[in-house]
Design a protein around this motif. Sequence first.
Motif, PDB file in Angstrom:
ATOM      1  N   ARG A 190       0.834  -1.211   0.000  1.00  0.00           N
ATOM      2  CA  ARG A 190       0.000   0.000   0.000  1.00  0.00           C
ATOM      3  C   ARG A 190       0.864   1.255   0.000  1.00  0.00           C
ATOM      4  NH1 ARG A 190      -5.353  -1.318   3.684  1.00  0.00           N
ATOM      5  NH2 ARG A 190      -5.447  -3.523   3.159  1.00  0.00           N
ATOM      6  N   ARG A 212       3.792   1.438  -1.341  1.00  0.00           N
ATOM      7  CA  ARG A 212       4.371   1.533  -2.680  1.00  0.00           C
ATOM      8  C   ARG A 212       3.371   2.170  -3.658  1.00  0.00           C
ATOM      9  NH1 ARG A 212       5.641  -3.502  -2.981  1.00  0.00           N
ATOM     10  NH2 ARG A 212       4.323  -4.202  -4.693  1.00  0.00           N
ATOM     11  N   LEU A 213       2.129   1.766  -3.496  1.00  0.00           N
ATOM     12  CA  LEU A 213       1.075   2.316  -4.361  1.00  0.00           C
ATOM     13  C   LEU A 213       0.901   3.814  -4.097  1.00  0.00           C
ATOM     14  CD1 LEU A 213      -0.951   1.409  -6.450  1.00  0.00           C
ATOM     15  CD2 LEU A 213      -2.559   0.859  -4.614  1.00  0.00           C
ATOM     16  N   ARG A 214       0.859   4.150  -2.844  1.00  0.00           N
ATOM     17  CA  ARG A 214       0.666   5.552  -2.446  1.00  0.00           C
ATOM     18  C   ARG A 214       1.834   6.415  -2.947  1.00  0.00           C
ATOM     19  NH1 ARG A 214      -2.309   7.790   2.134  1.00  0.00           N
ATOM     20  NH2 ARG A 214      -1.224   9.591   2.945  1.00  0.00           N
ATOM     21  N   GLY A 249       3.900   5.657  -5.262  1.00  0.00           N
ATOM     22  CA  GLY A 249       3.929   5.602  -6.731  1.00  0.00           C
ATOM     23  C   GLY A 249       2.998   6.633  -7.337  1.00  0.00           C
ATOM     24  N   LEU A 250       1.808   6.766  -6.758  1.00  0.00           N
ATOM     25  CA  LEU A 250       0.847   7.758  -7.260  1.00  0.00           C
ATOM     26  C   LEU A 250       1.398   9.172  -7.093  1.00  0.00           C
ATOM     27  CD1 LEU A 250      -2.603   6.438  -5.986  1.00  0.00           C
ATOM     28  CD2 LEU A 250      -1.973   6.859  -8.356  1.00  0.00           C
TER      29      LEU A 250
END
Lengths: 187, 270
Positions: free
Chosen positions: B43, B45-47, B49-50
């Motif tokens: 999560r 990484r996703l955050r 990344g965005l």
Amino acid sequence: MSPAESWSHFETEALPHVDSLFRVAMWLERNRAEAEDLVQDTLKEALQSFHRYSPGTNCRAWLMTILHHVRSNRRRGKARSLLVEDPDDKLASTVPFVPPVPQQLTDEELLGALKRLPAQYQDVIVMSDVEELPYKEIAGALAIPIGTVMSRLHRGRALLRQELAKGAGQVIAFPAADAAQADRRRR
Amino acid sequence: MECRDVRDLLDSYLAQELLVETNHELLRHLPSCPECSAELDARLRLREGLKRAFARSSALAMRPEFATEVKARLQAVDVDAPTKRKVIALFALAASILIAAVVGIYVARSSSGVTPALAQAAAGDHQNCAVKYALKEKPIPLEEAAKYDPAFAHMETSPADDVTTPAGVLHVADRHSCVFADRRFGHVVFKMDDHLVSVLMTADAGTGSGLTWLPRSGDFAMASLHVDGHVVFIVSDLADAPFRQVAQQLADPASKLAELLGNISPAARY
């Protein structure tokens, strides 16, 4: 504080965030001229309310909150939230499967997947994950309860992971910069 | 704390929205649970990344000269001038209190025979109160006010945002609910050039009637419409002739005011 001091303070604190503001405005509006107008109006409102800003706090978050308020005022009546139970509250628990996040993700894949989500999920994800606004500010800016912010984030992130799992290679497309159009609309 | 609880809380943890105690519980769980730790990493990484994708995307980048243009335009802004929003809010507030006073007096007069002179004086006093912000309660959104009277919810969309009248085009400036003299009003404020037109609704025991012209109160022209259980007032600082054109147009089905009146029929009220 004299007007010159106030402007100097504003220039130092707020203007460095124009780029961040524009990126979010561009994402929300999908139109360069609209995004420029939104940023312009946001900064004007921020300048006129700058006496309310507390030095040392997060100026970027303060500006982002103003941007969303300006935007929601512009859209008032067009995309009004409904006074009924938010279906998101129920849908949040119905996301069937949350796939793992791929190890390698390009910027284009991430933005492409985000863009394929319904707008209400995009908004809360951008406000929370990109702009790092507190739930309370998000709720205020979108005029929805905090519980709905949380349920939309929950479902939105799950949907984003589904999109990332199935949508590798799909990229986002924005309208090209159209300076002439921007000039026409600029005030 | 169980894994399922931790998964439910991870996003709030990343957003720093957890209470201190809950935060501690979650942090106690993570080192002993590789699955939850991996989920947290995913999560995060996703955050991140965005955030990175937004910051780097050329499609979202502004024109290089935009920052300079914005700065130049902002330097021309009169910082001390009240913003449009503030002006509208002040007008709306002043109008709402005056109108609320007038409406209250109108209702009282109909049952107790209050004289027009007294009504005028009281209205003047209340206008002073409005300017001094001497409100017991701040205006609230109509959506929130609907918990007091579901009919207010219909004022979110009725009348329409833009109403074309023979006297000019009304553009909605604000929609809210305010309280005066223990009476709650739904209030839609329109702007037409430099004039304000308000549509106010409040619960009232009267029965249905068509558009009724009321005596002018100071600077304000007034008209009313009754349905069973509610009264709707149209009030403006316009002169009488344009006001009548505006009020008649607002009462026309095209303005959606009729829709509002239909929606607050007795069955929908409580």
